[in-house]
Design an enzyme around this catalytic site. Structure first.
Site, PDB file in Angstrom:
ATOM      1  N   GLU A  78      -7.074 -15.611 -10.685  1.00  0.00           N
ATOM      2  CA  GLU A  78      -8.173 -15.799  -9.735  1.00  0.00           C
ATOM      3  C   GLU A  78      -8.185 -17.252  -9.291  1.00  0.00           C
ATOM      4  O   GLU A  78      -7.329 -18.049  -9.691  1.00  0.00           O
ATOM      5  CB  GLU A  78      -9.508 -15.415 -10.376  1.00  0.00           C
ATOM      6  CG  GLU A  78      -9.866 -16.253 -11.601  1.00  0.00           C
ATOM      7  CD  GLU A  78     -11.176 -15.822 -12.250  1.00  0.00           C
ATOM      8  OE1 GLU A  78     -12.037 -15.274 -11.567  1.00  0.00           O
ATOM      9  OE2 GLU A  78     -11.322 -16.065 -13.461  1.00  0.00           O
TER      10      GLU A  78
ATOM     11  N   LYS B 237     -19.348 -15.424 -18.265  1.00  0.00           N
ATOM     12  CA  LYS B 237     -19.719 -16.462 -17.299  1.00  0.00           C
ATOM     13  C   LYS B 237     -20.537 -17.514 -18.043  1.00  0.00           C
ATOM     14  O   LYS B 237     -21.772 -17.514 -18.026  1.00  0.00           O
ATOM     15  CB  LYS B 237     -20.503 -15.844 -16.133  1.00  0.00           C
ATOM     16  CG  LYS B 237     -20.528 -16.724 -14.901  1.00  0.00           C
ATOM     17  CD  LYS B 237     -20.930 -15.925 -13.677  1.00  0.00           C
ATOM     18  CE  LYS B 237     -21.227 -16.808 -12.495  1.00  0.00           C
ATOM     19  NZ  LYS B 237     -20.121 -17.578 -11.990  1.00  0.00           N
TER      20      LYS B 237
HETATM   21  N1  PXG Z   1     -14.265 -16.055 -10.515  1.00  0.00           N
HETATM   22  C1  PXG Z   1     -14.893 -17.126 -11.039  1.00  0.00           C
HETATM   23  C2  PXG Z   1     -14.192 -17.952 -12.046  1.00  0.00           C
HETATM   24  C3  PXG Z   1     -16.207 -17.435 -10.646  1.00  0.00           C
HETATM   25  O1  PXG Z   1     -16.840 -18.476 -11.168  1.00  0.00           O
HETATM   26  C4  PXG Z   1     -16.145 -15.526  -9.148  1.00  0.00           C
HETATM   27  C5  PXG Z   1     -14.857 -15.273  -9.601  1.00  0.00           C
HETATM   28  C6  PXG Z   1     -16.773 -14.581  -8.182  1.00  0.00           C
HETATM   29  O2  PXG Z   1     -17.743 -13.779  -8.841  1.00  0.00           O
HETATM   30  P1  PXG Z   1     -19.009 -13.194  -8.059  1.00  0.00           P
HETATM   31  O3  PXG Z   1     -19.729 -12.402  -9.087  1.00  0.00           O
HETATM   32  O4  PXG Z   1     -19.778 -14.365  -7.558  1.00  0.00           O
HETATM   33  O5  PXG Z   1     -18.469 -12.360  -6.965  1.00  0.00           O
HETATM   34  C7  PXG Z   1     -16.853 -16.614  -9.689  1.00  0.00           C
HETATM   35  C8  PXG Z   1     -18.256 -16.942  -9.286  1.00  0.00           C
HETATM   36  C9  PXG Z   1     -19.646 -22.126  -6.322  1.00  0.00           C
HETATM   37  C10 PXG Z   1     -19.737 -21.286  -7.538  1.00  0.00           C
HETATM   38  O6  PXG Z   1     -20.533 -22.978  -6.128  1.00  0.00           O
HETATM   39  C11 PXG Z   1     -18.991 -20.124  -7.633  1.00  0.00           C
HETATM   40  C12 PXG Z   1     -19.076 -19.328  -8.756  1.00  0.00           C
HETATM   41  C13 PXG Z   1     -19.869 -19.733  -9.784  1.00  0.00           C
HETATM   42  C14 PXG Z   1     -20.601 -20.898  -9.683  1.00  0.00           C
HETATM   43  C15 PXG Z   1     -20.555 -21.680  -8.547  1.00  0.00           C
HETATM   44  O7  PXG Z   1     -18.697 -21.948  -5.548  1.00  0.00           O
HETATM   45  N2  PXG Z   1     -18.295 -18.231  -8.757  1.00  0.00           N
END
Ligand code: PXG
Length: 293
Positions: free
Chosen positions: A182, A149
């Site tokens: 995804e 990330k």
């Molecule tokens: N895939 C990606 C590429 C992400 O960035 C998720 C899946 C979901 O992961 P978590 O751990 O949150 O269940 C993410 C996370 C937003 C935002 O504002 C979303 C993410 C990161 C930063 C901002 O929508 N997603």
């Protein structure tokens, strides 16, 4: 609002970083988006582990131990008197010169922002999302592994731009082999004949914290969950589809590329998982304040 930078709490107007920080110059850094509900931080340990794992892969040494950072996240929430909110935890490579070399950046910086969350509109949860497949492919693991990330989110931002240009809120991304991986900021699941299916991490996804807890919740509710590859066609002919992510939680998808999925309404399995997820998030987690312990 008080923002944590390298151990200090600074007011909004003073919370600034250098233009020589490689987080800005190169997107060289890692981050986490974390939620708190009802005085509990959701899956804080899992988020912190992913942060340290992402940093390890980039040979970025986070300068404090994981337990100290955990206490700093909780203190940031207390300083801002939050019980419900969104936490953005960022570790940048730190200040260097204008060259790429990360060895010139001796001190990585840690930033913690805690704020109120702006929720997705309720009608998305009631009626489901319409999403589209975009032409931008997900970074393939040999380039930048999507399991990291990192602060370099341009792959996802390009996908988001393309989706919005076609009037959709989320972008379905494929990997270089054409398999579904995804969305730009969410993981994807489908339901077919009561079996729940989601792509496995090695094909190029961020292994979402929400994804992993939804898998556990589904298994506890007696569902079979398979982590396996599938194509867009499998979503077109699925009974149900939903996305998971820290911001969106569990959100139904009712259309992909103009194909109606199932009945065209949020499905029963999805609704069950939305309820199970909300129960978990509101009642379990790391307590921010002593009265919750
Ligand atoms: N895939 C990606 C590429 C992400 O960035 C998720 C899946 C979901 O992961 P978590 O751990 O949150 O269940 C993410 C996370 C937003 C935002 O504002 C979303 C993410 C990161 C930063 C901002 O929508 N997603």
């Amino acid at each position: 609002m008080l923002i944590y930078i390298d151990g200090e709490f600074l007011p909004y107007a003073d919370a600034k970083i250098s233009v020589f920080d490689h987080g800005l110059l190169y997107g060289d850094g890692v981050f986490e988006g974390i939620r708190c509900y009802n005085g509990y931080v959701f899956k804080l340990d899992e988020h912190l582990e992913r942060l340290y794992d992402s940093a390890k892969s980039l040979m970025l040494q986070i300068p404090i131990p994981i337990e100290t950072l955990k206490q700093d996240v909780l203190e940031t929430l207390r300083q801002n008197q939050l019980r419900e909110g969104y936490i953005r935890l960022i570790v940048t490579r730190g200040i260097g010169d204008l060259g790429l070399d990360p060895e010139k950046c001796p001190h990585p910086s840690i930033i913690i922002i805690a704020d109120k969350i702006s929720l997705y509109p309720q009608h998305y949860y009631d009626n489901g999302l319409e999403i589209v497949t975009v032409s931008v492919r997900r970074n393939y693991p040999e380039a930048i592994n999507p399991r990291i990330k990192s602060l370099n989110y341009l792959n996802n931002i390009l996908a988001k731009i393309e989706a919005k240009q076609s009037g959709a809120v989320e972008a379905l991304m494929l990997n270089n082999d054409g398999y579904v991986v995804e969305c730009s900021g969410d993981n994807i699941f489908l339901v077919k004949n009561e079996v729940i299916i989601t792509p496995p991490p090695h094909i190029g996804i961020l292994e979402g914290v929400t994804r992993n807890s939804v898998i556990t919740l589904a298994q506890e509710a007696g569902f079979q969950v398979d982590e396996r590859v599938f194509t867009r066609h499998d979503i077109y002919i699925a009974d149900e589809c939903f996305l998971t992510g820290t911001a969106a939680e569990v959100i139904p998808v009712v259309k992909l590329d103009q194909r109606v999925i199932g009945t065209g309404e949020p499905g029963k399995v999805t609704q069950k998982l939305i309820a199970a997820f909300r129960h978990l998030a509101n009642n379990f987690g790391t307590s921010i304040y002593p009265e919750n312990t």
